[in-house]
Design an enzyme around this catalytic site. Structure first.
Site: not given
Ligand code: NAD
Ligand code: DAU
Length: 374
Positions: A138-140, A164, A168
């Site tokens: 992630t970019d975080e 989180y 990562k």
């Molecule tokens: P998600 O939470 O939707 O899915 C995570 C999956 O991992 C789920 O299916 C869960 O059951 C599985 N999991 C959790 N713990 C496990 C374990 N111990 N063993 C096997 N499976 C397990 O997550 P996502 O949003 O799809 O993100 C996927 C990946 O991409 C993550 O590594 C996250 O850090 C990264 N990422 C997400 C975003 C985003 O915006 N969602 C952006 C950048 C990177």
């Molecule tokens: O940047 C990549 C990341 O983006 C991933 O690594 C994470 O897995 C993914 O969850 C996401 O993180 P964020 O914290 O940015 O996503 P989230 O959807 O939780 O929140 C997006 C923004 O919106 C953040 O500034 C918090 C805000 N927010 C979120 C929720 C859930 C609200 O204002 N209200 C809300 O209810």
């Protein structure tokens, strides 16, 4: 340089949001290759997200944990897997604040366990043939930007701010170390915020969409002016394929959408697009009688400013110059086209989101948003 041929692939976390989209994308691209999904089916993992693939040739779903090293080793041997695409993680920042332990266990120890299994089978037993471990990050990990700062590049120093992102960051370092020390062939990508189908409705975009449909408050944290760089999930998955096939082993690639928006802009846009849909389609008002649109009212009346997320990062933006310049990456979806398709997907897949929002999730939401809707 010859491109890497991924062969049979293990996808961890393939029942989650990005993983489930990746599995579909990969099946279209490589229908003849075996694809094994390993997923622990936590609250965020849903087998229903892969239901149409069950029983298909070359597709195997394994309900198991990435921390189970012997299981992973057995899968690598039995299915002759030489590529791992590692999505599995605890991924929600708010949950990492409420309870960091699962993040340390899955994201750090789980990634380490996978690395040990890959090292054992690919380096110790089969002797460093062609293999690849792609780590999805992630970019975080780079922390928070000021309003005028340039986007995160691969050279930006790590400065994770939440449990989180710290977990990562730790996993990224372990992946790097297994390459440097043991010679494991790894690549890592650090991506910005994704949106699209199958995203669990705790994240900003699906949460707001469903709350509009249910007539529930739209909880905007703080002043709503935090900025994220949004990317459609299919563009993320295309980028991962590019890195796997053409990326330099041991390298990191940042992936972004060049699409910065404040949270408030996103929420207002979603409200407007939903109002347009309700105005143009009377059956929506019958299906979602609690929505403001069912009574001809604007959805933005539901916006509720709530207390801020502790340690809330102000701005993320990604400089995707390296992956664009070296690997020819270009996002295909603009935010406007991507968000339209995403809204339509959630409207057409009500059964999916109702099924995944089970009792335990509802309890968590009630507990979480119990803190101060102003
Ligand atoms: P998600 O939470 O939707 O899915 C995570 C999956 O991992 C789920 O299916 C869960 O059951 C599985 N999991 C959790 N713990 C496990 C374990 N111990 N063993 C096997 N499976 C397990 O997550 P996502 O949003 O799809 O993100 C996927 C990946 O991409 C993550 O590594 C996250 O850090 C990264 N990422 C997400 C975003 C985003 O915006 N969602 C952006 C950048 C990177
Ligand atoms: O940047 C990549 C990341 O983006 C991933 O690594 C994470 O897995 C993914 O969850 C996401 O993180 P964020 O914290 O940015 O996503 P989230 O959807 O939780 O929140 C997006 C923004 O919106 C953040 O500034 C918090 C805000 N927010 C979120 C929720 C859930 C609200 O204002 N209200 C809300 O209810």
């Amino acid at each position: 340089m010859a491109e890497y041929e991924p062969g049979n692939v293990l996808v961890t976390g393939g029942a989650g949001f990005i993983g489930a989209n990746f599995v579909r994308f990969w099946r279209r691209r490589y229908p003849e290759n075996r694809l094994v999904v390993l997923d622990a089916l936590t609250y965020a993992g849903n087998r229903s997200s892969l239901a149409d693939l069950e029983g298909r040739e070359h597709f195997h779903f394994v309900h198991g944990d990435i921390r189970d090293q012997s299981l992973v080793e057995e899968l690598l041997r039995r299915h002759e897997l030489r590529t791992i695409v590692h999505f599995a993680a605890e991924s929600h920042v708010d949950r990492s604040i409420a309870g960091p332990d699962a993040f340390i266990s899955t994201n750090i120890q789980g990634t380490h366990s996978l690395l040990k299994a890959a090292r054992q089978v690919w380096l110790e037993e089969t002797g460093a043939g062609s293999h690849r471990f792609h780590h999805v990050s992630t970019d975080e990990v780079y922390g928070s930007l000021g309003p005028a700062d340039p986007g995160f590049s691969e050279a930006t120093a790590y400065a994770p701010n939440s449990p989180y992102s710290a977990s990562k960051a730790a996993s990224d370092h372990l992946v790097r170390a297994y390459h440097h020390t043991f010679g494991l062939a790894v690549t890592t990508s650090n991506c910005s915020n994704n949106y699209g189908p199958y995203q669990f409705p705790e994240k900003l975009i699906p949460l707001m969409l469903i709350n509009v449909l249910e007539g529930r408050p739209l909880p905007v944290y703080g002043d709503g002016l935090n900025v994220r760089d949004w990317l459609h999930v299919d563009d993320h998955n295309r980028a991962i394929e590019l890195v796997l096939r053409k990326g330099r082993v041991g390298d990191t690639y940042n992936i972004g959408g060049n699409s910065e928006r404040t949270n408030l802009d996103i929420v207002r846009l979603l409200c407007r697009l939903m109002d347009e849909r309700f105005a143009g389609n009377p059956t929506l008002g019958e299906r979602f009688a609690g929505a403001p649109g069912a009574r001809g009212l604007p959805s933005d009346e539901l916006i509720a400013f709530v207390s801020d997320r502790p340690g809330h990062d102000r701005r993320y933006a990604v400089d995707a110059g390296k992956i664009s310049g070296e690997l020819g990456y270009r996002p295909r979806e603009s935010f406007d086209t991507g968000i339209d398709k995403t809204i339509d997907w959630y409207l057409a897949n009500e059964a999916w989101w109702r099924a995944v929002m089970d009792g335990s999730y509802q309890d968590w939401v009630r507990h979480h948003y119990g803190r101060g809707v102003d």
